[in-house]
Design a protein around this motif. Structure first.
Motif, PDB file in Angstrom:
ATOM      1  N   ILE A 154       0.991  -1.287  -0.040  1.00  0.00           N
ATOM      2  CA  ILE A 154       0.112  -0.056  -0.044  1.00  0.00           C
ATOM      3  C   ILE A 154       0.949   1.042   0.033  1.00  0.00           C
ATOM      4  N   ARG A 155       0.553   1.549  -0.930  1.00  0.00           N
ATOM      5  CA  ARG A 155       1.705   3.559  -1.027  1.00  0.00           C
ATOM      6  C   ARG A 155       0.580   4.787  -0.837  1.00  0.00           C
ATOM      7  N   GLU A 156       1.561   5.467  -0.450  1.00  0.00           N
ATOM      8  CA  GLU A 156       0.195   7.103  -0.585  1.00  0.00           C
ATOM      9  C   GLU A 156      -0.822   7.310  -1.568  1.00  0.00           C
ATOM     10  N   ARG A 157      -0.058   7.034  -2.693  1.00  0.00           N
ATOM     11  CA  ARG A 157      -1.775   7.650  -4.051  1.00  0.00           C
ATOM     12  C   ARG A 157      -1.787   5.970  -4.723  1.00  0.00           C
ATOM     13  N   THR A 158      -0.755   4.926  -5.102  1.00  0.00           N
ATOM     14  CA  THR A 158      -1.086   3.752  -5.454  1.00  0.00           C
ATOM     15  C   THR A 158      -0.415   2.546  -4.594  1.00  0.00           C
ATOM     16  N   ASP A 159      -0.787   1.936  -5.112  1.00  0.00           N
ATOM     17  CA  ASP A 159      -0.399   0.060  -4.551  1.00  0.00           C
ATOM     18  C   ASP A 159       0.143  -0.132  -5.805  1.00  0.00           C
ATOM     19  N   ARG A 160       1.158  -1.428  -4.576  1.00  0.00           N
ATOM     20  CA  ARG A 160       1.852  -2.254  -5.641  1.00  0.00           C
ATOM     21  C   ARG A 160       1.500  -3.842  -5.531  1.00  0.00           C
ATOM     22  N   PHE A 161       1.747  -4.284  -6.193  1.00  0.00           N
ATOM     23  CA  PHE A 161       1.436  -6.129  -6.317  1.00  0.00           C
ATOM     24  C   PHE A 161       2.111  -6.449  -7.102  1.00  0.00           C
ATOM     25  N   LEU A 267      -4.400   6.858  15.772  1.00  0.00           N
ATOM     26  CA  LEU A 267      -3.808   7.350  14.926  1.00  0.00           C
ATOM     27  C   LEU A 267      -3.919   7.581  13.188  1.00  0.00           C
ATOM     28  N   GLU A 268      -3.332   8.899  13.017  1.00  0.00           N
ATOM     29  CA  GLU A 268      -3.606   9.346  11.923  1.00  0.00           C
ATOM     30  C   GLU A 268      -2.325   9.777  11.055  1.00  0.00           C
ATOM     31  N   GLY A 269      -1.932  10.113   9.531  1.00  0.00           N
ATOM     32  CA  GLY A 269      -1.131  10.622   9.854  1.00  0.00           C
ATOM     33  C   GLY A 269       0.821  10.303   9.285  1.00  0.00           C
ATOM     34  N   ASP A 270       0.807  10.520   9.331  1.00  0.00           N
ATOM     35  CA  ASP A 270       2.090   9.560   9.413  1.00  0.00           C
ATOM     36  C   ASP A 270       2.464   8.974  10.490  1.00  0.00           C
ATOM     37  N   ASN A 271       2.307   9.871  11.564  1.00  0.00           N
ATOM     38  CA  ASN A 271       2.049   8.454  13.324  1.00  0.00           C
ATOM     39  C   ASN A 271       1.389   7.396  12.539  1.00  0.00           C
ATOM     40  N   ARG A 272       0.316   7.618  12.096  1.00  0.00           N
ATOM     41  CA  ARG A 272       0.184   5.440  11.599  1.00  0.00           C
ATOM     42  C   ARG A 272       0.793   4.875  10.323  1.00  0.00           C
ATOM     43  N   ALA A 273       0.937   5.809   9.842  1.00  0.00           N
ATOM     44  CA  ALA A 273       2.162   5.429   8.691  1.00  0.00           C
ATOM     45  C   ALA A 273       3.282   4.521   9.074  1.00  0.00           C
ATOM     46  N   ILE A 274       4.258   5.439   9.855  1.00  0.00           N
ATOM     47  CA  ILE A 274       5.070   4.587  10.980  1.00  0.00           C
ATOM     48  C   ILE A 274       5.041   3.502  11.848  1.00  0.00           C
ATOM     49  N   ALA A 275       3.554   3.874  12.365  1.00  0.00           N
ATOM     50  CA  ALA A 275       3.493   2.831  12.854  1.00  0.00           C
ATOM     51  C   ALA A 275       2.917   1.512  12.371  1.00  0.00           C
ATOM     52  N   THR A 276       1.946   1.830  11.885  1.00  0.00           N
ATOM     53  CA  THR A 276       1.988   0.179  10.636  1.00  0.00           C
ATOM     54  C   THR A 276       3.662  -0.226  10.260  1.00  0.00           C
ATOM     55  N   ALA A 277       4.194   1.151   9.470  1.00  0.00           N
ATOM     56  CA  ALA A 277       5.920  -0.356   9.283  1.00  0.00           C
ATOM     57  C   ALA A 277       6.034  -0.272  10.377  1.00  0.00           C
ATOM     58  N   LEU A 278       6.470  -0.155  11.876  1.00  0.00           N
ATOM     59  CA  LEU A 278       6.932  -0.707  12.298  1.00  0.00           C
ATOM     60  C   LEU A 278       6.677  -1.853  12.575  1.00  0.00           C
ATOM     61  N   LEU A 279       5.748  -2.127  12.664  1.00  0.00           N
ATOM     62  CA  LEU A 279       4.745  -3.558  13.531  1.00  0.00           C
ATOM     63  C   LEU A 279       4.190  -4.259  11.783  1.00  0.00           C
ATOM     64  N   THR A 280       4.539  -3.565  10.241  1.00  0.00           N
ATOM     65  CA  THR A 280       3.875  -5.100   9.544  1.00  0.00           C
ATOM     66  C   THR A 280       4.093  -4.802   8.812  1.00  0.00           C
ATOM     67  N   GLY A 281       5.721  -3.767   8.465  1.00  0.00           N
ATOM     68  CA  GLY A 281       6.713  -4.175   7.783  1.00  0.00           C
ATOM     69  C   GLY A 281       6.051  -2.504   6.495  1.00  0.00           C
ATOM     70  N   ARG A 282       5.146  -1.627   6.529  1.00  0.00           N
ATOM     71  CA  ARG A 282       4.689  -1.608   5.381  1.00  0.00           C
ATOM     72  C   ARG A 282       4.947  -0.137   5.261  1.00  0.00           C
ATOM     73  N   ARG A 283       4.903   0.231   4.802  1.00  0.00           N
ATOM     74  CA  ARG A 283       5.657   1.897   5.424  1.00  0.00           C
ATOM     75  C   ARG A 283       6.235   2.702   3.467  1.00  0.00           C
ATOM     76  N   ASP A 284       5.327   2.519   2.907  1.00  0.00           N
ATOM     77  CA  ASP A 284       5.125   3.198   1.819  1.00  0.00           C
ATOM     78  C   ASP A 284       4.178   4.556   2.081  1.00  0.00           C
ATOM     79  N   ALA A 285       3.483   4.439   3.115  1.00  0.00           N
ATOM     80  CA  ALA A 285       2.393   5.210   3.048  1.00  0.00           C
ATOM     81  C   ALA A 285       2.807   6.908   4.453  1.00  0.00           C
ATOM     82  N   ILE A 286       4.435   6.924   4.238  1.00  0.00           N
ATOM     83  CA  ILE A 286       4.973   7.950   5.061  1.00  0.00           C
ATOM     84  C   ILE A 286       5.136   9.026   3.547  1.00  0.00           C
TER      85      ILE A 286
END
Length: 591
Positions: A154-161, A267-286
């Motif tokens: 999951i990315r900020e504007r587009t997804d990649r699969f 959480l929302e915004g970058d806080n949500r994106a960073i928290a998700t990145a730390l726990l699930t590895g998704r880091r493209d929404a930052i």
């Protein structure tokens, strides 16, 4: 005072070695007319021989085996054409058998190193042959594809699969690909069977000789092309179930989506994106500004799940389980709660590996953590050069392509420096006599601060050559950023995230995400502050692979040797730095 003619011994890190003879004139000729410098050179030569014997002592050669194994893998990637598999495999087997036969000989050490080089070459050759697949050679337009969605980013504007192709039709081309990576606006689900039209492009080649090869990464991931979806994606009935692996991927993706939804509720915004990145590895929404600030300040490593995250997860679980068991009367005295805690930490680390996507970098981190925890369970020292050597061998055997990846290079360089600090630096730096209770408490705090500073400094310096080579930038204030942010990440952000995962099934996770957000706010604030300091953006031009190899050799020598011979590595490292700076200055436009 030493007796005449007796050797004078001097104590060093590796043990005791001969430093000279007493009296000095004993080594002179019978006439007593030896040159003035003769005894000096004789003493120096004997000292060097004694150091070399100490370095070749029992157990000292094991850490060099993965170095030789990695050298063989490097030879594979440097080869002009693909080696013949049966030839390199037979050579590796023959050399290994020869080393075993020479195990009681003085030739055993060089024989085992040569065999390790051959084994590395054979392993990389076998891995390439095993995963060989078709790679697109020229662009294709309006290609009809059908297949299963295996992964989604999951990315900020587009997804990649990644699509596992079951049917492919293209005009004026009969090429058949196994997997392709596509970009789409939104709307794909892992495990679904879809039909679509796409434009496919060959994997991106290096932009210049010696630069990073994205096509190599895609090849070892089994991906033959990249591109983007044209039009809509139609879901349809699959011709088969897709297999157990696909069902597992769909389950884990659903779990990650559920965790992200719970975090999003607080959480929302970058806080949500960073928290998700730390726990699930998704880091493209930052967002780009925060992402740039993190990497400029030297905190970018926090966003990629690595050995640090695995160590924090395993450490929190280990100490929490051990503390809870110790509260039960009679448990600590009658049972091996330390081993039970290590087993619980290993299970937690394995779950974290699966939750975060089990990428190559995360697998490497898990292997290193697992080796440490297993060492605890079998009553062995956890943090040793042998532990690091075993972890490196496992990683390189499973994924030999990791050797040329920046995450492997930076992770093991930093870990080597930290292990050397623990085993060599700490005993020498912090050896002190007994003090009063108050003084010991104050000294303990000072030691913790000093160790945090030294760990950040050593890890930062060890990874600098690789960051400069791969990303063409350095982080002059990385130590400052890590000192300001990492204690909060370790003590608040990651523990709160783990507690949030545990509390989520009970619906009590909201306060933990809020606490995690407070820590992330502090981390982002530190990164933004450091990123705007004068000189924080340390850009460097490309300087070629040769200085990087020399720098790697210097780091390895400094980290693995125990006697003063290790300072030869500092000389090599300094020469590599000067070499790289001169090369970069000659070609300032090559960035």
């Amino acid at each position: 005072m030493a007796e005449p003619g007796r050797p004078v011994r001097s104590q060093g890190i590796a043990g005791t070695w001969i430093a000279g003879t007493w009296p000095v004139g004993r080594a002179a000729s019978a006439g007593g007319l030896a040159p003035a410098g003769f005894d000096l050179w004789t003493s120096l030569a004997e000292t060097l021989r004694e150091w070399a014997r100490a370095e070749a002592g029992a157990g000292r050669l094991l850490p060099w085996v993965p170095v030789a194994f990695g050298g063989g893998i490097a030879l594979y990637f440097a080869a002009d054409h693909e080696p013949v598999l049966w030839v390199v495999a037979a050579t590796a087997i023959a050399l290994t058998l020869g080393a075993v036969l020479l195990r009681r000989s003085r030739l055993f050490a060089p024989a085992i190193m040569i065999a390790a080089v051959a084994a590395g070459l054979a392993t990389a050759t076998w891995k390439t042959a095993r995963i060989a697949h078709t790679v697109l050679a020229k662009p294709l337009y309006s290609v009809s594809l059908s297949g299963f969605v295996e992964t989604r980013d999951i990315r900020e504007r587009t997804d990649r699969f990644v699509l596992r192709v079951t049917a492919m039709e293209a005009q004026r081309s009969d090429v058949k690909l196994e997997r392709v990576r596509l970009s789409v606006r939104k709307g794909t689900e892992v495990g679904s069977f879809v039909q679509l039209k796409a434009r496919l492009l060959p994997p991106l080649s290096p932009v210049r000789p010696g630069s990073y090869d994205f096509s190599r990464d895609m090849f070892f991931q089994g991906i033959g092309a990249s591109g983007f979806v044209m039009g809509t994606i139609a879901a349809s009935v699959p011709p088969d179930a897709g297999g157990l692996r696909l069902r597992y991927a769909a389950f884990m993706q659903g779990l990650r989506d559920a965790i992200d939804a719970r975090i999003r509720a607080t959480l929302e915004g970058d806080n949500r994106a960073i928290a998700t990145a730390l726990l699930t590895g998704r880091r493209d929404a930052i967002t780009t500004p925060v992402n740039d600030a993190m990497f400029i300040s030297g905190l970018g490593h926090v966003l990629s799940i690595s050995g640090y995250h695995m160590a924090v997860v395993a450490g929190v679980v280990f100490f929490s389980v051990r503390a809870l068991l110790a509260l039960i009367p009679g448990m600590a005295a009658g049972f091996a709660i330390k081993k039970w805690s290590a087993a619980a930490a290993l299970v937690a680390a394995a779950f974290y590996l699966l939750l975060s996507g089990a990428e190559v970098a995360t697998q490497r981190s898990f292997f290193m953590t697992a080796v440490v925890l297993i060492a605890v369970m079998v009553d062995r020292r956890a943090i040793t050069f042998r532990t690091l050597a075993v972890a490196a061998l496992i990683v390189l055997a499973v994924a030999p392509e990791a050797l040329v990846h920046p995450s492997f290079q930076m992770s093991f360089a930093a870990t080597l420096g930290l292990v050397a600090l623990v085993q060599i630096g700490m005993p020498n730096l912090f050896a002190s006599p007994d003090h009063s209770a108050t003084a010991r408490i104050a000294m303990w705090g000072g030691r913790e601060i000093a160790m945090l500073f030294l760990a950040s400094l050593i890890a930062g310096l060890a990874t600098t050559p690789y960051a400069a080579f791969h990303f063409h930038r350095v982080t002059p204030f990385g130590v400052l950023a890590n000192l300001g942010a990492m204690p909060v990440v370790s003590a608040l952000v990651m523990p709160a995230g783990l507690l949030g995962l545990i509390a989520a099934p009970f619906g009590l996770d909201g306060p933990f995400w809020w606490l995690m957000g407070i820590g992330i706010d502090w981390m982002v604030a530190v990164s933004r502050w450091v990123a705007v300091l004068p000189g924080a953006v340390g850009r460097i031009s490309a300087f070629g692979i040769a200085p990087l190899i020399a720098a790697s050799l210097g780091i390895i020598v400094m980290g693995l040797l125990r006697t003063p011979l290790r300072w030869a590595g500092a000389v090599v490292l300094l020469a590599a730095i000067l070499w790289g700076l001169c090369a970069a200055a000659r070609y300032p436009d090559r960035r």
